[in-house]
Structures are given as structure tokens and as C-alpha cells.
Scaffold this motif. Structure first.
Motif, PDB file in Angstrom:
ATOM      1  N   SER A   1       6.142  -7.578   0.442  1.00 28.69           N
ATOM      2  CA  SER A   1       5.828  -8.910  -0.294  1.00 28.69           C
ATOM      3  C   SER A   1       4.436  -9.142  -0.561  1.00 28.69           C
ATOM      4  O   SER A   1       3.695  -8.070  -0.525  1.00 28.69           O
ATOM      5  N   GLY A   5       2.321  -6.714   2.170  1.00 29.46           N
ATOM      6  CA  GLY A   5       2.077  -4.867   1.572  1.00 29.46           C
ATOM      7  C   GLY A   5       0.814  -4.770   0.985  1.00 29.46           C
ATOM      8  O   GLY A   5       0.291  -3.467   2.123  1.00 29.46           O
ATOM      9  N   LEU A   8      -0.492  -3.985   4.874  1.00 29.78           N
ATOM     10  CA  LEU A   8      -0.029  -2.719   5.521  1.00 29.78           C
ATOM     11  C   LEU A   8      -0.263  -1.189   4.687  1.00 29.78           C
ATOM     12  O   LEU A   8      -0.766  -0.627   5.848  1.00 29.78           O
ATOM     13  N   GLY A   9      -1.326  -1.601   3.362  1.00 31.73           N
ATOM     14  CA  GLY A   9      -1.585  -0.179   2.921  1.00 31.73           C
ATOM     15  C   GLY A   9      -3.266  -0.406   3.635  1.00 31.73           C
ATOM     16  O   GLY A   9      -3.558   0.998   3.784  1.00 31.73           O
ATOM     17  N   TRP A  24      -4.141  -4.192  -5.025  1.00 32.41           N
ATOM     18  CA  TRP A  24      -3.041  -5.007  -4.897  1.00 32.41           C
ATOM     19  C   TRP A  24      -2.009  -3.994  -5.402  1.00 32.41           C
ATOM     20  O   TRP A  24      -2.136  -3.586  -7.221  1.00 32.41           O
ATOM     21  N   THR A  25      -0.422  -3.937  -4.956  1.00 32.11           N
ATOM     22  CA  THR A  25       0.599  -3.574  -6.336  1.00 32.11           C
ATOM     23  C   THR A  25       1.735  -4.820  -6.164  1.00 32.11           C
ATOM     24  O   THR A  25       1.988  -4.869  -5.578  1.00 32.11           O
ATOM     25  N   GLY A  27       5.263  -3.994  -5.807  1.00 29.76           N
ATOM     26  CA  GLY A  27       5.721  -3.340  -4.851  1.00 29.76           C
ATOM     27  C   GLY A  27       7.335  -3.980  -5.091  1.00 29.76           C
ATOM     28  O   GLY A  27       7.390  -4.155  -6.206  1.00 29.76           O
TER      29      GLY A  27
END
Length: 87
Positions: A1, A5, A8-9, A24-25, A27
Motif C-alpha cells: 500500500s 510499502g 517495509l523498505g 516512495w514507490t 508498488g
């Protein structure tokens, strides 16, 4: 999300001993944003547009059309060199 995301990274980078930086990705759930966009556009347009009435095609015609499209896709996929397939 959108929030979990990057968190978690950061956790994985901290666990691995790498320097922490927020990246920021989009995903995998990028399509949720586009579904929301199209839903909002439809909600605005549906207020003013006249309802469209049309008959649905026969299921056999849809099945044959899908079979044709899958055969065409397979033919194109076979003809594309493997070097071009990974993009």
C-alpha cells in the motif's frame, strides 16, 4: 500500500545495515489509484450524461472474439525475439 510499502523498505534496509532513506514507490497497487480516478470521473459524468441503453452481445460471440485475440497475442508473442520480451 501507499504507506506500508515504504515502511517495509525502511525496515528491510535497517535490518540489512544499509543507510536509511525514504523512497516512495507506487508498488503493485498502482491500479487502485487509477480505479479511484476512473470511478470519480464516472461519478461526475454520470450526473449529467444520458443513460446509454444497448444490448449485450451473445456469449458465444464473446468467446470466439476472446479466442481470436488470444491466438493473435500468441502469434505476436512467438514472433517477438526474447531480447525484446524483457522490458
Amino acid at each position: 500500500s501507499l504507506l506500508l510499502g515504504p515502511i517495509l523498505g525502511l525496515y528491510c534496509r535497517a535490518y540489512g545495515g544499509y543507510p536509511l532513506d525514504y523512497v516512495w514507490t507506487a508498488g503493485p497497487p498502482w491500479f487502485i489509484l487509477w480505479l479511484l480516478n476512473f470511478t470519480m470521473i464516472y461519478a461526475v459524468i454520470a450526473q449529467f450524461a444520458a443513460p446509454v441503453k444497448m444490448n449485450m452481445p451473445h456469449p458465444v460471440i464473446l468467446l470466439l472474439f476472446g479466442a481470436f485475440l488470444s491466438a493473435a497475442f500468441y502469434g505476436v508473442a512467438v514472433g517477438v525475439p526474447m531480447a525484446w520480451a524483457d522490458f
